[in-house]
Write an enzyme that holds these catalytic residues in place. Structure first.
Site, short mmCIF file in Angstrom:
data_model
loop_
_atom_site.label_atom_id
_atom_site.label_comp_id
_atom_site.label_asym_id
_atom_site.label_seq_id
_atom_site.Cartn_x
_atom_site.Cartn_y
_atom_site.Cartn_z
N HIS A 39 36.74 67.85 14.70
CA HIS A 39 36.58 69.17 15.31
C HIS A 39 37.24 70.25 14.45
CE1 HIS A 39 37.70 72.15 18.66
NE2 HIS A 39 36.37 72.15 18.62
N GLU A 66 32.79 68.92 11.69
CA GLU A 66 32.19 70.05 12.41
C GLU A 66 32.52 71.36 11.71
OE1 GLU A 66 32.25 72.52 16.58
OE2 GLU A 66 34.07 71.79 15.60
N HIS A 81 35.74 79.79 13.58
CA HIS A 81 35.32 79.56 14.96
C HIS A 81 35.15 80.85 15.75
CE1 HIS A 81 36.00 78.84 19.29
NE2 HIS A 81 35.24 77.79 19.07
#
Length: 286
Positions: A39, A66, A81
Site C-alpha cells: 500500500h 500500489e 495519494h
C-alpha cells in the site's frame, strides 16, 4: 482363506490410495494465497509513494506495488495519494496547480523521518524507467474527473515502457474511469473501489460491476466471510484494504480474500509464508 485375505487387503489399499489422491486433489485446488499488495509502497517503513518505498516493497517480495496517481499542472502523472500537498510534503496547495518541476522541489520525506529528508514526488514516467517490468503495478486513478485524459496518458506510458499489461491492475473509485480503461484495453484487470461509507454491495450492484471490472476493493472493516463468498460467486475477486495487524490478516486469509493491501508487506509475507526464513534484516529509519 489366504486368497480372500489378500483380496480384502488389496481393496483396502486401493481405497486408501484413492482417498489420499482425493485429498491431494482437494489441497491442490484450494484457494490461492492472497496477493500481497504494498500500500503506497512499503509505507510503514518508508515515506509513502517514494522510490525508496517502492524499492523496499520490491525487496520484501510484494506481489504488487500500489501507486496512486494525480496529474501536475503541466500534464504529467505523478505518484501521490492526496489531492493536496500539506500532509506528505513541506508544500501547500494542490497537486494540479503545480508543475512537475515545482512538485519535485518539495521535501516528501521529512514528515516521515529526518533520515528521509530530500525524498521527492516521483513521476510515473520515472517509476516505469526505474523498475520496468521488474515489479507488478497496482495503479489507482485518483480524482480522474479533475484530470481529463488521464487514462490515455497512462496507456501511452504503459506502451512507451512496454509494461506487461497482463500483470497490471488498475483500480479507481470512479466507475467512469474504469469503463474508459475497459474500452481502451479490455485485457487489463480492473478493480472497482468501494468506500467505507458505501458498505456492502447488493447483488444488483455486483452484477453491474462484473460487466466492466474483475473485482472490488473494500475496506477490511466492512467484510464478513459470507459477503466475501457472495462477491466471489459473481465472478469477482475481492481485495481488502488496509490491513496492518497480523491477526486480521490471518482472519481475512481464512475467509478467502483474493488480495490484501498493507503498509507492511513484510508482515503479510510472513503470514502467507510462515515457514520461510526471514527475508532480510533492515534498519528502518526513525
Amino acid at each position: 482363506m489366504h486368497k480372500k485375505w489378500l483380496i480384502v487387503l488389496s481393496i483396502t489399499c486401493l481405497v486408501g490410495v484413492a482417498f489420499f489422491i482425493s485429498n491431494t486433489n482437494i489441497a491442490n485446488t484450494a484457494e490461492k494465497d492472497p496477493l500481497i499488495i504494498a500500500h503506497r509502497g512499503a509505507s510503514g517503513h518508508e515515506p509513502e509513494h517514494t522510490i525508496e518505498a517502492y524499492k523496499l516493497a520490491q525487496k520484501m517480495k510484494s506481489d504488487y506495488i500500489e501507486i496512486d496517481l494525480h496529474m501536475s499542472k503541466d500534464g504529467q502523472l505523478v505518484a501521490i495519494h492526496d489531492y493536496a500537498l500539506h500532509r506528505t510534503t513541506n508544500g501547500t496547495g494542490y497537486v494540479k496547480n503545480k508543475t512537475v518541476k515545482q512538485l519535485q522541489t518539495l521535501d516528501a520525506g521529512s514528515w516521515f523521518s529526518s533520515k528521509r529528508k530530500g525524498a521527492y514526488i516521483p513521476t510515473l514516467d520515472e517509476i516505469f524507467a526505474t523498475f520496468g517490468n521488474d515489479i507488478r503495478y497496482y495503479i489507482e486513478t485518483k480524482s480522474p474527473h479533475e484530470y481529463p485524459g488521464m487514462e490515455k496518458k497512462l496507456m501511452t506510458l504503459l506502451d512507451k515502457y512496454t509494461i506487461n499489461k497482463q500483470q497490471l491492475i488498475i483500480q479507481s473509485f470512479s466507475d467512469e474511469s474504469l469503463r474508459t480503461f475497459h474500452h481502451l484495453e479490455p485485457s487489463i484487470t480492473l478493480i472497482q473501489l468501494v468506500s467505507y461509507r458505501q458498505g456492502l454491495l447488493t447483488s444488483h450492484q455486483l452484477k453491474n460491476i462484473h460487466r466492466y471490472a474483475d473485482g472490488i476493493g473494500s475496506s477490511s472493516k466492512t467484510l464478513t466471510k459470507s459477503y466475501i463468498k457472495m462477491v466471489q460467486s459473481y465472478g469477482l475477486d475481492i481485495h481488502a484494504y488496509t490491513v496492518n495487524d497480523t491477526k486480521e490478516m490471518k482472519k481475512l486469509i481464512r475467509w478467502g480474500v483474493n488480495g490484501i493491501f498493507t503498509n507492511y508487506p513484510d508482515r503479510l509475507y510472513k503470514v502467507v509464508h510462515p515457514y520461510e526464513k526471514p527475508l532480510f534484516t533492515f534498519n528502518f529509519p526513525v
